[in-house]
Write a protein that holds these residues in place. Structure first.
Motif, PDB file in Angstrom:
ATOM      1  N   THR A 126      -0.888 -33.149 -23.807  1.00 23.30           N
ATOM      2  CA  THR A 126      -1.719 -33.140 -22.598  1.00 23.30           C
ATOM      3  C   THR A 126      -1.182 -32.212 -21.510  1.00 23.30           C
ATOM      4  N   HIS A 127       0.121 -31.946 -21.501  1.00 29.54           N
ATOM      5  CA  HIS A 127       0.725 -31.023 -20.539  1.00 29.54           C
ATOM      6  C   HIS A 127       1.173 -29.783 -21.322  1.00 29.54           C
ATOM      7  N   VAL A 128       0.408 -28.721 -21.201  1.00 33.27           N
ATOM      8  CA  VAL A 128       0.578 -27.542 -22.053  1.00 33.27           C
ATOM      9  C   VAL A 128       1.293 -26.444 -21.263  1.00 33.27           C
ATOM     10  N   LEU A 129       2.416 -25.979 -21.805  1.00 30.84           N
ATOM     11  CA  LEU A 129       3.165 -24.886 -21.194  1.00 30.84           C
ATOM     12  C   LEU A 129       3.043 -23.651 -22.075  1.00 30.84           C
ATOM     13  N   PHE A 130       2.453 -22.599 -21.524  1.00 29.79           N
ATOM     14  CA  PHE A 130       2.440 -21.284 -22.166  1.00 29.79           C
ATOM     15  C   PHE A 130       3.520 -20.441 -21.498  1.00 29.79           C
ATOM     16  N   TYR A 131       4.255 -19.684 -22.293  1.00 30.61           N
ATOM     17  CA  TYR A 131       5.172 -18.712 -21.698  1.00 30.61           C
ATOM     18  C   TYR A 131       5.043 -17.386 -22.420  1.00 30.61           C
ATOM     19  N   ALA A 132       5.311 -16.317 -21.688  1.00 29.98           N
ATOM     20  CA  ALA A 132       5.075 -14.970 -22.193  1.00 29.98           C
ATOM     21  C   ALA A 132       6.299 -14.097 -21.957  1.00 29.98           C
ATOM     22  N   TYR A 133       6.688 -13.373 -22.989  1.00 27.59           N
ATOM     23  CA  TYR A 133       7.820 -12.454 -22.921  1.00 27.59           C
ATOM     24  C   TYR A 133       7.323 -11.020 -22.757  1.00 27.59           C
ATOM     25  N   ALA A 134       7.967 -10.281 -21.878  1.00 28.22           N
ATOM     26  CA  ALA A 134       7.893  -8.828 -21.938  1.00 28.22           C
ATOM     27  C   ALA A 134       9.069  -8.324 -22.771  1.00 28.22           C
ATOM     28  N   VAL A 135       8.998  -7.070 -23.163  1.00 29.02           N
ATOM     29  CA  VAL A 135      10.127  -6.345 -23.753  1.00 29.02           C
ATOM     30  C   VAL A 135      10.197  -5.014 -23.002  1.00 29.02           C
ATOM     31  N   ILE A 194       1.161  -3.518 -28.129  1.00 30.26           N
ATOM     32  CA  ILE A 194       1.607  -4.214 -29.334  1.00 30.26           C
ATOM     33  C   ILE A 194       2.556  -3.334 -30.145  1.00 30.26           C
ATOM     34  N   ASP A 195       2.328  -2.036 -30.161  1.00 30.41           N
ATOM     35  CA  ASP A 195       3.270  -1.120 -30.828  1.00 30.41           C
ATOM     36  C   ASP A 195       4.639  -1.171 -30.153  1.00 30.41           C
ATOM     37  N   THR A 196       4.664  -1.324 -28.839  1.00 27.13           N
ATOM     38  CA  THR A 196       5.933  -1.431 -28.113  1.00 27.13           C
ATOM     39  C   THR A 196       6.690  -2.686 -28.542  1.00 27.13           C
ATOM     40  N   TYR A 197       5.984  -3.807 -28.658  1.00 32.69           N
ATOM     41  CA  TYR A 197       6.615  -5.030 -29.172  1.00 32.69           C
ATOM     42  C   TYR A 197       7.113  -4.819 -30.596  1.00 32.69           C
ATOM     43  N   ALA A 198       6.304  -4.175 -31.426  1.00 34.68           N
ATOM     44  CA  ALA A 198       6.681  -3.969 -32.830  1.00 34.68           C
ATOM     45  C   ALA A 198       7.972  -3.162 -32.938  1.00 34.68           C
ATOM     46  N   ASP A 199       8.117  -2.150 -32.103  1.00 39.33           N
ATOM     47  CA  ASP A 199       9.338  -1.340 -32.114  1.00 39.33           C
ATOM     48  C   ASP A 199      10.550  -2.181 -31.700  1.00 39.33           C
ATOM     49  N   PHE A 200      10.354  -3.053 -30.702  1.00 41.07           N
ATOM     50  CA  PHE A 200      11.453  -3.914 -30.257  1.00 41.07           C
ATOM     51  C   PHE A 200      11.870  -4.871 -31.373  1.00 41.07           C
ATOM     52  N   PHE A 201      10.915  -5.482 -32.015  1.00 39.89           N
ATOM     53  CA  PHE A 201      11.208  -6.391 -33.130  1.00 39.89           C
ATOM     54  C   PHE A 201      11.958  -5.659 -34.237  1.00 39.89           C
TER      55      PHE A 201
END
Length: 217
Positions: free
Chosen positions: A175-184, A61-68
């Motif tokens: 009813t059709h749920v799409l989750f997506y996930a980002y790396a940084v 999460i710190d890695t994401y925070a630095d990217f943001f």
């Protein structure tokens, strides 16, 4: 039924090797608090709160925070983690709860959407400065150069550092749920699969959905 997905040349050149993941669960019921769900959440919470696991989640999460921060934004995962450590997972409805659990259990950034509301195929891309996305809740997102974005065939549907759009927001009747996930940069793709698996298994077990697939790119 799984979405057609591509990665632009611009993205590959700017963020080589930085992954992205998708999971689609079809035929879901968005139950508010199905039987056994509280016990299930407590089990996952105990697992993520273990000292070594929590240290690894916090580091990601710190890695994401630095990217943001590099784009001038504050990463919401930091506050979500503090709240989860202190108070447990929040309770909204099944879809939103599965989203938070996926993020916190894996220490990654996840979006949850209504698959039926996308216009055509999806593309992971980088933005030019000054593009506009109609964000959730009536907000207007103005992109900065090289921000990571997800597009459908009509428009930007999510800006990584700013949020997802209103159009594809998951609703009570989704009813059709799409989750997506980002790396940084600095986040390994295996953690995307870990988080998306939590989301998919949760929706299948407690929402009666069918997991159409979990794909990491």
């Amino acid at each position: 039924m799984f979405p057609e997905f591509s990665i632009s040349t611009r993205y590959r050149e700017k963020y080589p090797g930085v992954g992205f993941g998708l999971t689609l669960i079809s035929g879901c019921q968005n139950n508010e608090n199905p039987p056994g769900f509280d016990q299930y959440k407590r089990k996952l919470l105990r697992k993520m709160r273990k000292r070594e696991t929590l240290a690894e989640i916090s580091a990601r999460i710190d890695t994401y925070a630095d990217f943001f921060q590099g784009f001038g934004f504050v990463c919401p995962l930091t506050q979500h983690l503090k709240r989860t450590i202190n108070s447990g997972f929040p309770r909204y409805d099944l879809i939103v709860d599965a989203h938070f659990m996926a993020e916190m259990c894996a220490g990654i950034l996840v979006a949850v959407t209504d698959y039926d509301r996308f216009d055509g195929n999806l593309t992971l891309d980088t933005a030019a400065a000054g593009e506009v996305c109609a964000g959730m809740g009536g907000r207007e997102f103005i992109t900065r150069e090289d921000e990571i974005v997800l597009r459908d065939e009509k428009e930007i549907v999510c800006v990584l550092c700013q949020g997802a759009d209103e159009k594809t927001r998951a609703r009570e009747n989704t009813t059709h749920v799409l989750f997506y996930a980002y790396a940084v940069p600095g986040i390994e793709s295996r953690y995307l699969k870990e988080g998306l698996t939590v989301a998919a298994e949760t929706m299948a077990e407690f929402g009666g959905g069918k997991v159409e697939g979990i794909e990491i790119y």
